[in-house]
Design a protein around this motif. Structure first.
Motif, mmCIF file in Angstrom:
data_model
loop_
_atom_site.group_PDB
_atom_site.id
_atom_site.type_symbol
_atom_site.label_atom_id
_atom_site.label_comp_id
_atom_site.label_asym_id
_atom_site.label_seq_id
_atom_site.Cartn_x
_atom_site.Cartn_y
_atom_site.Cartn_z
ATOM 1 N N LEU A 1 0.819 -1.287 -0.086
ATOM 2 C CA LEU A 1 -0.031 -0.010 0.069
ATOM 3 C C LEU A 1 0.767 1.163 -0.108
ATOM 4 N N HIS A 2 2.069 1.291 0.593
ATOM 5 C CA HIS A 2 2.818 2.426 0.580
ATOM 6 C C HIS A 2 3.601 2.497 -0.669
ATOM 7 N N THR A 3 3.678 1.550 -1.464
ATOM 8 C CA THR A 3 4.284 1.653 -2.824
ATOM 9 C C THR A 3 3.837 2.695 -3.565
ATOM 10 N N PHE A 4 2.790 2.985 -3.484
ATOM 11 C CA PHE A 4 2.078 3.859 -4.567
ATOM 12 C C PHE A 4 2.503 5.381 -4.050
ATOM 13 N N HIS B 1 2.539 4.894 -11.060
ATOM 14 C CA HIS B 1 1.818 4.272 -12.269
ATOM 15 C C HIS B 1 1.829 2.922 -12.242
ATOM 16 N N VAL B 2 1.885 2.332 -11.152
ATOM 17 C CA VAL B 2 2.084 0.880 -10.818
ATOM 18 C C VAL B 2 0.269 0.480 -11.235
ATOM 19 N N LEU C 1 -5.069 -2.759 -8.304
ATOM 20 C CA LEU C 1 -4.312 -3.674 -7.544
ATOM 21 C C LEU C 1 -4.091 -3.554 -5.999
ATOM 22 N N GLU C 2 -4.535 -2.323 -5.398
ATOM 23 C CA GLU C 2 -4.827 -1.905 -3.890
ATOM 24 C C GLU C 2 -6.029 -2.972 -3.458
ATOM 25 N N ARG C 3 -6.952 -2.884 -4.147
ATOM 26 C CA ARG C 3 -8.079 -3.939 -3.742
ATOM 27 C C ARG C 3 -7.750 -5.225 -3.688
ATOM 28 N N LEU C 4 -6.896 -5.803 -4.657
ATOM 29 C CA LEU C 4 -6.762 -7.173 -4.692
ATOM 30 C C LEU C 4 -5.592 -7.453 -3.390
#
Length: 498
Positions: A224-227, A234-235, A257-260
């Motif tokens: 989650l911190h990646t973004f 833009h991941v 992706l966050e939801r998954l």
């Protein structure tokens, strides 16, 4: 939760539960040795016993299998509790008409179930707390990747210590029935492993499983911190492009992706809650030894269970391998005991086996399929995307996390499938023992139910194998494909965003 406040109390050791006690023939020599040893053990420390008593104990156990282990379990302060020793002595002096001097889960598992409830609460709280706390302390490194401080693992140490301590105490309550009924505890690749070898193996499985809870929380926090890190904004766009080319593109909810990632963590929490709901008493119950012989309502009155059933569910959801392995073999021994009567009780034997299959089905769906498969897919996907964004950089921690996930998934799946095959063989042996006769109506219903339960377990197991193989293929492709992302069946995705 008010029903859980009833602590173990003094129990009536003369009462026997018909629904929870199997029939048996004569004891095997080694277990007779163990019970004889227990008769001479005292609640005081070993140093306070007379030399004569020590000599008698040693003579009784000399040359027997696992004699040193049995002596330690029966006499050390952290071994078999005093109330279980009293039941051992009582049954030796006054053998039961149905099971002789052997203990059953009914005799001893009540206090273990009571201990599993604080373990469940602690496990649930830790699974929820660690991703939130880790996310607070996760920062973007100089390379633009999310990084958390290593001291977060210090938090894991007391959690692991507390869970292992509770697991050991639960094991001391239930180990005697296992040792009396089973020639050896079940272990992969070993027909009759020494008890110490099995204990080492199952303890290692427990530690790895608890580590998996920690890594799952850290995975959620860092992902989650990646973004928020430079170069990773833009991941999500890249993932949407990957998802649009997959065979599951029709499921639009998967494009986030966050939801998954959140779902992969949420199913772990949901699994713990579901098993707890199944075992949660809907009435005031006692957790003493030999308590609740008629069972009790659980899950808001939806189920009727015994302490042994609650033990299996809670031990599985809390990743306590030493307390969850062996129940299947014990149930098979109980079923065999029902068939060894002068008038074999086939419906009861089939009912015991079908109840075990229900537990296997619950575990393979909730743990192997929903939790483990989701976890594998999410971690492998994020690992591949990190390699894509980092232009082939190696995320060793992510790779370790995936490795642990594969180990826990394989062990859980192997245990479930092996158990189902064991019940299937027992089912066939029951059919052969009929010698052409037919079941009564109740027996036929249980027979048909077992067939469909076995079919469902094997089907779900097959799907889990395919998902795990697919995850392995995606992991290999992360090192082969140009953009590190691969879609089934054999397509490396060209991500235009990168």
């Amino acid at each position: 939760m008010g029903a859980l406040t009833s602590r173990p109390k003094a129990s009536d050791y003369k009462q026997v539960a018909e629904d929870e006690t199997p029939q048996s023939g004569s004891d095997e020599e080694v277990w007779g040795c163990m019970e004889s040893c227990s008769q001479f053990s005292r609640p005081s420390s070993e140093s306070s016993r007379s030399a004569a008593e020590d000599s008698i104990f040693d003579d009784l156990c000399e040359g027997q299998a696992n004699s040193l282990v049995l002596k330690s379990l029966l006499t050390c302060p952290l071994g078999v509790p005093e109330e279980v020793r009293k039941i051992l002595k009582d049954k030796r002096e006054n053998p039961d008409a149905r099971v002789g001097s052997k203990l059953t889960m009914f005799d001893s598992c009540g206090p273990a179930v009571f201990l599993l409830w604080p373990a469940t609460i602690m496990n649930l709280c830790f699974a929820i707390f660690i991703p939130w706390f880790a996310n607070m302390h996760t920062e973007c490194s100089e390379f633009g990747t999310p990084s958390y401080p290593g001291w977060l693992w210090v938090i894991f140490a007391p959690f692991l210590g507390a869970m292992l301590a509770l697991e050991w105490r639960c094991l001391t309550y239930i180990v005697v029935p296992f040792l009396q009924w089973l020639p050896a505890m079940p272990m992969p690749f070993f027909k009759e492993p020494p008890f110490l070898l099995w204990l080492s193996y199952s303890s290692a499985v427990s530690v790895i499983s608890h580590m998996d809870v920690m890594t799952q929380g850290l995975f959620l926090a860092t992902t989650l911190h990646t973004f928020e890190c430079p170069g990773y904004q833009h991941v999500n766009d890249a993932w949407e492009e990957v998802w649009s080319t997959s065979i599951f593109s029709w499921a639009t909810w998967g494009s986030s992706l966050e939801r998954l990632v959140i779902i992969s963590w949420a199913v772990l929490v949901l699994q713990i809650m579901l098993f707890a709901f199944f075992a949660l008493p809907a009435q005031a119950v006692s957790f003493a030894c030999r308590s609740e012989p008629q069972g009790y309502a659980s899950g808001c009155g939806l189920f009727h269970i015994w302490h042994a059933s609650a033990l299996k569910s809670l031990a599985s959801s809390n990743q306590m391998a030493t307390c969850s392995l062996g129940h299947l073999e014990l149930s098979i021994q109980r079923a065999d005991a029902e068939l060894s009567n002068e008038k074999p009780d086939y419906p009861r034997a089939l009912q015991i086996l079908s109840m075990e299959l229900r537990q296997l089905l619950l575990r393979i769906i909730c743990i192997s399929f929903i939790t483990n498969c989701t976890k594998l897919q999410a971690r492998t996907t994020v690992f591949a995307l990190n390699r894509m964004v980092g232009h082939g950089s190696m995320d060793w921690e992510g790779l370790l996390s995936i490795g642990l996930a594969h180990i826990t998934c394989a062990v859980a799946l192997q245990t479930a499938i092996q158990g189902a095959r064991r019940v299937q063989r027992e089912r066939h042996s029951i059919l052969e023992s009929l010698q052409g006769a037919s079941f009564c109506d109740k027996g036929q219903r249980e027979w048909n139910l077992m067939f469909w339960l076995l079919c469902t377990i094997f089907f779900v197991g097959f799907v889990c194998v395919l998902v795990q193989l697919h995850s392995l293929a995606k992991l290999v492709a992360a090192f082969i494909c140009k953009d590190a992302v691969w879609n089934f069946p054999n397509k490396c995705v060209d991500v235009h965003a990168y």
